[in-house]
Design a protein around this motif. Structure first.
Motif, PDB file in Angstrom:
ATOM      1  N   ARG A 196       0.825  -1.205   0.000  1.00  0.00           N
ATOM      2  CA  ARG A 196       0.000   0.000   0.000  1.00  0.00           C
ATOM      3  C   ARG A 196       0.866   1.264   0.000  1.00  0.00           C
ATOM      4  NH1 ARG A 196      -5.544  -0.597   2.027  1.00  0.00           N
ATOM      5  NH2 ARG A 196      -6.089  -2.804   1.846  1.00  0.00           N
ATOM      6  N   THR A 197       1.941   1.240   0.754  1.00  0.00           N
ATOM      7  CA  THR A 197       2.814   2.417   0.831  1.00  0.00           C
ATOM      8  C   THR A 197       3.443   2.710  -0.523  1.00  0.00           C
ATOM      9  OG1 THR A 197       3.287   2.041   3.179  1.00  0.00           O
ATOM     10  CG2 THR A 197       4.877   3.364   1.940  1.00  0.00           C
ATOM     11  N   SER A 199       2.278   2.373  -3.310  1.00  0.00           N
ATOM     12  CA  SER A 199       1.318   2.961  -4.235  1.00  0.00           C
ATOM     13  C   SER A 199       1.305   4.480  -4.147  1.00  0.00           C
ATOM     14  CB  SER A 199      -0.093   2.427  -3.943  1.00  0.00           C
ATOM     15  OG  SER A 199      -0.164   1.027  -4.142  1.00  0.00           O
ATOM     16  N   TYR A 200       1.855   5.011  -3.044  1.00  0.00           N
ATOM     17  CA  TYR A 200       1.784   6.464  -2.825  1.00  0.00           C
ATOM     18  C   TYR A 200       3.141   7.131  -2.636  1.00  0.00           C
ATOM     19  CZ  TYR A 200      -3.197   5.624  -2.111  1.00  0.00           C
ATOM     20  OH  TYR A 200      -4.512   5.271  -2.290  1.00  0.00           O
ATOM     21  N   ASN A 411      -9.316  13.662   1.209  1.00  0.00           N
ATOM     22  CA  ASN A 411      -8.657  13.174   0.002  1.00  0.00           C
ATOM     23  C   ASN A 411      -7.450  12.314   0.352  1.00  0.00           C
ATOM     24  OD1 ASN A 411      -6.567  13.366  -2.285  1.00  0.00           O
ATOM     25  ND2 ASN A 411      -8.417  14.146  -3.272  1.00  0.00           N
ATOM     26  N   LEU A 412      -7.490  11.030  -0.015  1.00  0.00           N
ATOM     27  CA  LEU A 412      -6.442  10.097   0.381  1.00  0.00           C
ATOM     28  C   LEU A 412      -5.105  10.443  -0.262  1.00  0.00           C
ATOM     29  CD1 LEU A 412      -5.626   7.586   1.947  1.00  0.00           C
ATOM     30  CD2 LEU A 412      -6.382   6.198   0.002  1.00  0.00           C
ATOM     31  N   ASP A 413      -5.116  10.782  -1.549  1.00  0.00           N
ATOM     32  CA  ASP A 413      -3.865  11.154  -2.220  1.00  0.00           C
ATOM     33  C   ASP A 413      -3.226  12.348  -1.531  1.00  0.00           C
ATOM     34  OD1 ASP A 413      -4.093   9.147  -4.099  1.00  0.00           O
ATOM     35  OD2 ASP A 413      -5.083  10.422  -5.577  1.00  0.00           O
ATOM     36  N   ALA A 414      -4.043  13.333  -1.174  1.00  0.00           N
ATOM     37  CA  ALA A 414      -3.527  14.532  -0.503  1.00  0.00           C
ATOM     38  C   ALA A 414      -2.971  14.194   0.870  1.00  0.00           C
ATOM     39  CB  ALA A 414      -4.634  15.582  -0.390  1.00  0.00           C
ATOM     40  N   ARG A 415      -3.595  13.256   1.572  1.00  0.00           N
ATOM     41  CA  ARG A 415      -3.089  12.864   2.895  1.00  0.00           C
ATOM     42  C   ARG A 415      -1.682  12.272   2.782  1.00  0.00           C
ATOM     43  NH1 ARG A 415      -8.030  10.347   6.620  1.00  0.00           N
ATOM     44  NH2 ARG A 415      -9.310  12.254   6.608  1.00  0.00           N
ATOM     45  N   TRP A 416      -1.479  11.422   1.797  1.00  0.00           N
ATOM     46  CA  TRP A 416      -0.142  10.858   1.605  1.00  0.00           C
ATOM     47  C   TRP A 416       0.866  11.949   1.249  1.00  0.00           C
ATOM     48  CZ3 TRP A 416       1.826   6.080   2.583  1.00  0.00           C
ATOM     49  CH2 TRP A 416       0.925   5.046   2.854  1.00  0.00           C
ATOM     50  N   GLU A 417       0.456  12.921   0.456  1.00  0.00           N
ATOM     51  CA  GLU A 417       1.350  14.022   0.091  1.00  0.00           C
ATOM     52  C   GLU A 417       1.728  14.851   1.306  1.00  0.00           C
ATOM     53  OE1 GLU A 417      -0.709  16.190  -2.920  1.00  0.00           O
ATOM     54  OE2 GLU A 417      -0.523  14.602  -4.426  1.00  0.00           O
ATOM     55  N   GLU A 420       4.108  12.869   3.530  1.00  0.00           N
ATOM     56  CA  GLU A 420       5.473  12.901   3.000  1.00  0.00           C
ATOM     57  C   GLU A 420       6.136  14.237   3.303  1.00  0.00           C
ATOM     58  OE1 GLU A 420       7.873  11.784  -1.132  1.00  0.00           O
ATOM     59  OE2 GLU A 420       5.726  12.217  -1.202  1.00  0.00           O
TER      60      GLU A 420
END
Length: 438
Positions: A196-197, A199-200, A411-417, A420
């Protein structure tokens, strides 16, 4: 100009005496912060001769050998740390990046000073002061009434006539992973956290983590980053590991937690940016809040509640031989236990500064934290060894979680950003507190 030359020149115009200096005496540059970083590393490696806490060093091994052979006393190191702190205070810069590096390095110098004084028997005046100086946080306080209210919720969730701690222990025991299946279950969990990690986040190409079962640790799990994107994830097989801990540990210790964090930090911050002060990362200091906070939040970032339940039902419960457990009710229990986590902070406060004995603190954790006696004893042994470090887990997670979700929303993509950005800026605890209005 090297640092020694600069201070010789500054001394001639009276800087050390506190007089107005020329501009060249106060202007911070990349060269001067690298000089300060070198001194910080030299002192820090020698400091570890007196501090048994773990640390990570990603620089020249010859420096470690040299430091271990040095018989400089702790009191002499404290004098040198004070001198370093004073000299750093003479510098300023308008460069935002240099200013941040400098501020963060000063915070780590202060933390080492305070830790050294504690090791010398000079204890801060209270728990709040210790937490602020060593970890750069303002720790919240929770009353006993807060934990009583949580206990009442558990009382309704776990029926029975026995005292609540006994019922909780019996209920929790239904979810212990058998020791013979521990490595298999954790290996599957770690690999899913990794999948999973990846992927982002862009992890180093050759990164790898290996799970190793050990004994005799204060921790349930501990990651030893060996450098070059490789880690040993140590799991204490003497402590019961419950089923929800498989994914928690896989994410916390591995992906996107400690192993992934260290791998990315070495590649981006040390190798690419050349920020040498990050070659040495000591356990005690502001970075611990960010390291542990990000790692503790990692499983919530990698999995939604429904995804965790589905993965555990399909893969982990059968692998552990626990298919007949009431997982839905167990997760309601986990939610409450997560809030009870702050009981460890209050136990540390009472034990370290409130005059509470070790045995009474264990009992307090049983009564108000609803820990089993074995787990409560392990918690207190950890507090005995690492003192206020306990705040890095619960309050660290609170800070990282609130900041990431404030900045990114749903927003999941934004959370990963944002996650990071937190680990690779790297951000400090006080920066998160400020952003959150704390």
């Amino acid at each position: 100009m090297r640092l020694s030359q600069l201070f010789k020149r500054c001394r001639s115009v009276g800087l050390v005496a506190g007089l107005v200096s020329a501009f060249f005496c106060t202007q911070l540059s990349a060269d001067t912060i690298d000089d300060f970083a070198d001194r910080f590393i030299d002192l820090g490696l020698r400091f570890q001769n007196y501090d048994s806490s773990a640390y990570l060093f990603l620089g020249d091994d010859a420096l470690v050998t040299e430091a271990k052979a040095d018989d400089v006393s702790l009191s002499e190191l404290l004098v040198s740390l004070e001198r370093l702190h004073e000299e750093m205070s003479a510098y300023q810069t308008d460069d935002a990046v240099l200013s941040k590096r400098f501020k963060d390095l000063r915070g780590r110098v202060i933390a080492m000073q305070v830790r050294g004084k504690i090791l010398s028997g000079e204890i801060p005046r209270d728990f709040e002061t210790e937490a602020k100086l060593t970890f750069d946080v303002t720790v919240p306080h929770h009353s006993e009434e807060h934990f009583v209210e949580l206990a009442q919720r558990l009382d309704a969730l776990i029926p029975g006539d026995d005292p609540l701690p006994k019922r909780v222990e019996r209920f929790r025991d239904e979810f212990v992973i058998p020791p013979s299946k521990l490595k298999d279950v954790l290996s599957v969990a770690i690999e899913e956290c990794r999948r999973r990690t990846k992927s982002y986040l862009s992890l180093p190409q050759d990164e790898h983590a290996e799970l190793v079962l050990v004994t005799g640790m204060h921790w349930v799990g501990f990651t030893v980053y060996e450098g070059n994107s490789f880690s040993n994830i140590l799991l204490n097989q003497e402590v019961p590991v419950h089923i929800e801990r498989a994914l928690e540990l896989g994410c916390h210790e591995g992906y996107p937690g400690h192993h992934a964090h260290a791998s990315m930090l070495q590649e981006e911050v040390i190798n690419k940016r050349g920020w040498k002060e990050y070659e040495l990362i000591q356990l005690i200091g502001p970075m611990a809040v960010m390291n542990e906070g990000a790692a503790s939040y990692a499983v919530d970032l990698a999995f939604t509640r429904s995804e965790r339940l589905a993965f555990e039902r399909k893969y982990l419960l059968p692998l552990a031989g626990l298919e007949k457990t009431d997982l839905e009710r167990y997760y309601h229990y986990i939610d409450i236990i997560d809030e009870l986590n702050y009981a460890r902070t209050e136990a540390a406060r009472k034990y370290l500064y409130g005059g509470m004995s070790f045995d009474d603190a264990v009992q307090w954790l049983i009564d108000f934290g609803l820990e089993t006696r074995g787990t409560a004893t392990q918690r207190m042994r950890f507090i005995d060894a690492q003192r206020a470090y306990v705040v890095t887990y619960n309050y660290g997670k609170t800070l990282v979680k609130r900041y990431v979700e404030q900045e990114a929303g749903e927003n999941l993509d934004a959370r990963w950003e944002v996650f990071e950005r937190v680990i690779l800026t790297p951000m400090s605890p006080s920066e998160l507190e400020s952003a959150l209005g704390i």
